[in-house]
Design an enzyme around this catalytic site. Structure first.
Site, PDB file in Angstrom:
ATOM      1  N   ARG A 139      36.969  12.607  41.376  1.00 40.64           N
ATOM      2  CA  ARG A 139      35.984  13.671  41.620  1.00 40.64           C
ATOM      3  C   ARG A 139      35.927  13.969  43.110  1.00 40.64           C
ATOM      4  O   ARG A 139      35.840  15.117  43.528  1.00 40.64           O
ATOM      5  CB  ARG A 139      34.596  13.273  41.092  1.00 40.64           C
TER       6      ARG A 139
ATOM      7  N   TYR B  91      30.413  41.483  41.032  1.00 36.15           N
ATOM      8  CA  TYR B  91      31.019  40.974  39.797  1.00 36.15           C
ATOM      9  C   TYR B  91      29.884  40.499  38.874  1.00 36.15           C
ATOM     10  O   TYR B  91      28.948  39.826  39.317  1.00 36.15           O
ATOM     11  CB  TYR B  91      31.957  39.811  40.158  1.00 36.15           C
TER      12      TYR B  91
ATOM     13  N   ASP C 116      33.763  37.548  48.839  1.00 35.71           N
ATOM     14  CA  ASP C 116      34.526  37.257  47.621  1.00 35.71           C
ATOM     15  C   ASP C 116      35.832  38.041  47.751  1.00 35.71           C
ATOM     16  O   ASP C 116      35.853  39.266  47.650  1.00 35.71           O
ATOM     17  CB  ASP C 116      33.723  37.691  46.396  1.00 35.71           C
TER      18      ASP C 116
ATOM     19  N   LYS D  79      42.420  34.636  39.141  1.00 37.41           N
ATOM     20  CA  LYS D  79      42.981  35.977  39.203  1.00 37.41           C
ATOM     21  C   LYS D  79      44.294  35.956  39.996  1.00 37.41           C
ATOM     22  O   LYS D  79      45.231  35.336  39.559  1.00 37.41           O
ATOM     23  CB  LYS D  79      41.933  36.935  39.780  1.00 37.41           C
TER      24      LYS D  79
HETATM   25  C1  LIG Z   1      36.465  36.531  37.858  1.00 40.49           C
HETATM   26  C2  LIG Z   1      35.676  36.736  39.092  1.00 40.49           C
HETATM   27  C3  LIG Z   1      34.712  35.793  39.518  1.00 40.49           C
HETATM   28  C4  LIG Z   1      34.340  34.573  38.695  1.00 40.49           C
HETATM   29  O1  LIG Z   1      35.375  33.665  38.621  1.00 40.49           O
HETATM   30  P1  LIG Z   1      35.651  32.706  37.349  1.00 40.49           P
HETATM   31  O2  LIG Z   1      36.898  32.015  37.752  1.00 40.49           O
HETATM   32  O3  LIG Z   1      35.781  33.590  36.152  1.00 40.49           O
HETATM   33  O4  LIG Z   1      34.466  31.803  37.251  1.00 40.49           O
HETATM   34  C5  LIG Z   1      34.058  36.032  40.711  1.00 40.49           C
HETATM   35  N1  LIG Z   1      34.302  37.132  41.451  1.00 40.49           N
HETATM   36  C6  LIG Z   1      35.206  38.056  41.067  1.00 40.49           C
HETATM   37  C7  LIG Z   1      35.436  39.262  41.927  1.00 40.49           C
HETATM   38  C8  LIG Z   1      35.918  37.898  39.879  1.00 40.49           C
HETATM   39  O5  LIG Z   1      36.802  38.832  39.507  1.00 40.49           O
END
Ligand SMILES: *Cc1c(COP(=O)(O)O)cnc(C)c1O
Length: 387
Positions: free
Chosen positions: A56, A109, A182, A207
């Site tokens: 962890r 998001y 982000d 992503k």
């Molecule tokens: C998918 C996404 C998230 C969340 O991420 P997860 O891996 O699904 O928890 C946060 N910000 C953006 C812009 C996203 O596309």
């Protein structure tokens, strides 16, 4: 200069491939092994080898990924998590206390908005939405002495609004707050927010970083070592970490980010040019278009404009749904950033929960995550789907 220091000064693709890991001293393994172990033998009590004690806290497969992520974002330290939302929650707990306040994009998001609205708020952290395109509105949303984080996404989802990272960093810092970016949609290949004054980069590595739609994960990247120390503590104390298999897949994806992103951008540009001429399309939304309101800022802070494209169709919602359902090479699915092209209807899918609010998206809107398939097949598929 050590080999690692050399990697950190190297070009983007070299860092993506080499930073964070040296071939294993015992076997010469060129790629970090999947260390499927929860615990580590100690050489005498407290005699840790390389600092590893329990997985962890740290695992060598994860350490390699974190080193590479820090290098590609030009940060000092990166921390990885079991999802993007787990990364976000850990960041909030490390930086905010009950009574604190966060400014959020008004088109954040959906999962980020839900985290703040339904989870963090119950623990006393409040939020105010503001449009990322309006520096004055963000400044006005700040509560002096109370706002800890100004949260930015750029480009946003699905309308691809662009926020000015440098300007918003200045606004956040005037108020003693941190600017969090982000960077999921742009990826570190196209945009490096820490070099523009941001304090924290957040990723859903699910992503573009992972890039193959086969693993869920998240990351935080920072330069400030005091903040890094808090995140080290909270990552371990909360424990929402990725396992070694997930870390391996994400790291494997990161190594090819540069070549993938260039192909995503090439294909997206060709799709945009095709849609712009198509009689069945009302409007194409892409920051690379000179008429996009965020084009000038995007040109300053992004290397290229990314693989996400939105467009509105002639014929309203029914036609938009039909286009999504008729596409064959573009797969009808949520998510984005993988090698395969995806198509979705935000109004009924990713953005269904904001129907009837100020954030409602046009019913005739279709969103594409343009993949890296042969461009002729993608264009033919869209042509067929548009009928
Ligand atoms: C998918 C996404 C998230 C969340 O991420 P997860 O891996 O699904 O928890 C946060 N910000 C953006 C812009 C996203 O596309």
């Amino acid at each position: 200069m050590s080999e690692q220091e050399h990697h950190l000064k190297a070009g983007f693709e070299t860092r993506a491939i080499h930073a964070g890991y040296e071939p294993d001293p015992t076997t010469g393994a060129v790629i970090p092994p999947i260390y499927a172990t929860s615990t580590y033998k100690q050489d005498g009590v407290g005699g840790l080898r390389g600092g590893y004690e329990y997985s962890r806290s740290a695992n060598p497969t994860r350490t390699a990924l974190e080193g590479a992520l820090a290098a590609v974002e030009e940060g000092e330290r990166a921390f990885t998590f079991s999802s993007g939302l787990a990364a976000e929650d850990t960041l909030v707990r490390a930086t905010c206390r009950p009574g604190d306040h966060v400014v959020l994009p008004d088109d954040a998001y959906g999962g980020t908005f839900r985290l703040f609205d339904k989870v963090e708020r119950a623990w006393g952290v409040e939020h105010t939405p503001a449009p990322v395109t309006d520096v004055d509105a963000v400044r006005a949303a700040i509560r002096p002495g109370q706002t800890r984080l100004v949260w930015l996404e750029t480009p946003t989802n699905p309308l691809l609004n662009v926020g000015d990272i440098e300007a918003l960093a200045a606004v956040a810092h005037e108020a003693g707050a941190l600017l969090v970016v982000d960077n999921t949609f742009a990826s570190p290949y196209l945009q490096q927010p820490l070099t523009l004054g941001a304090d924290v980069v957040v990723h859903s590595t699910t992503k573009y970083v992972g890039g193959h739609s086969d693993v869920v994960g998240g990351a935080l990247v920072v330069r400030d070592l005091d903040l890094a120390e808090k995140l080290t503590f909270h990552q371990n104390a909360i424990g929402a970490v990725p396992g070694p298999f997930d870390s391996f897949l994400t790291h494997r994806g990161l190594k090819t980010l540069g070549v993938r992103m260039d192909r995503h951008c090439d294909n997206a540009e060709a799709v945009v040019a095709f849609l712009a001429e198509h009689p069945g399309v009302v409007e194409v939304i892409y920051p690379g278009l000179p008429e996009h309101p965020g084009h000038a800022v995007a040109s300053r802070q992004m290397k290229r404009y990314g693989g996400m494209v939105a467009f509105r169709v002639v014929g309203g919602e029914d036609k938009a749904l039909a286009v999504c359902e008729r596409a064959q090479v573009f797969t009808l699915a949520e998510s984005l950033g993988g090698i395969e092209s995806l198509i979705e209807h935000p109004g009924r899918m990713t953005h269904a929960s904001v129907a009837g609010t100020a954030l409602e998206v046009p019913a005739d809107l279709v969103r594409l995550s343009v993949g890296i398939e042969s461009i002729d097949d993608l264009l033919a598929d869209l042509d067929r789907a548009l009928g």
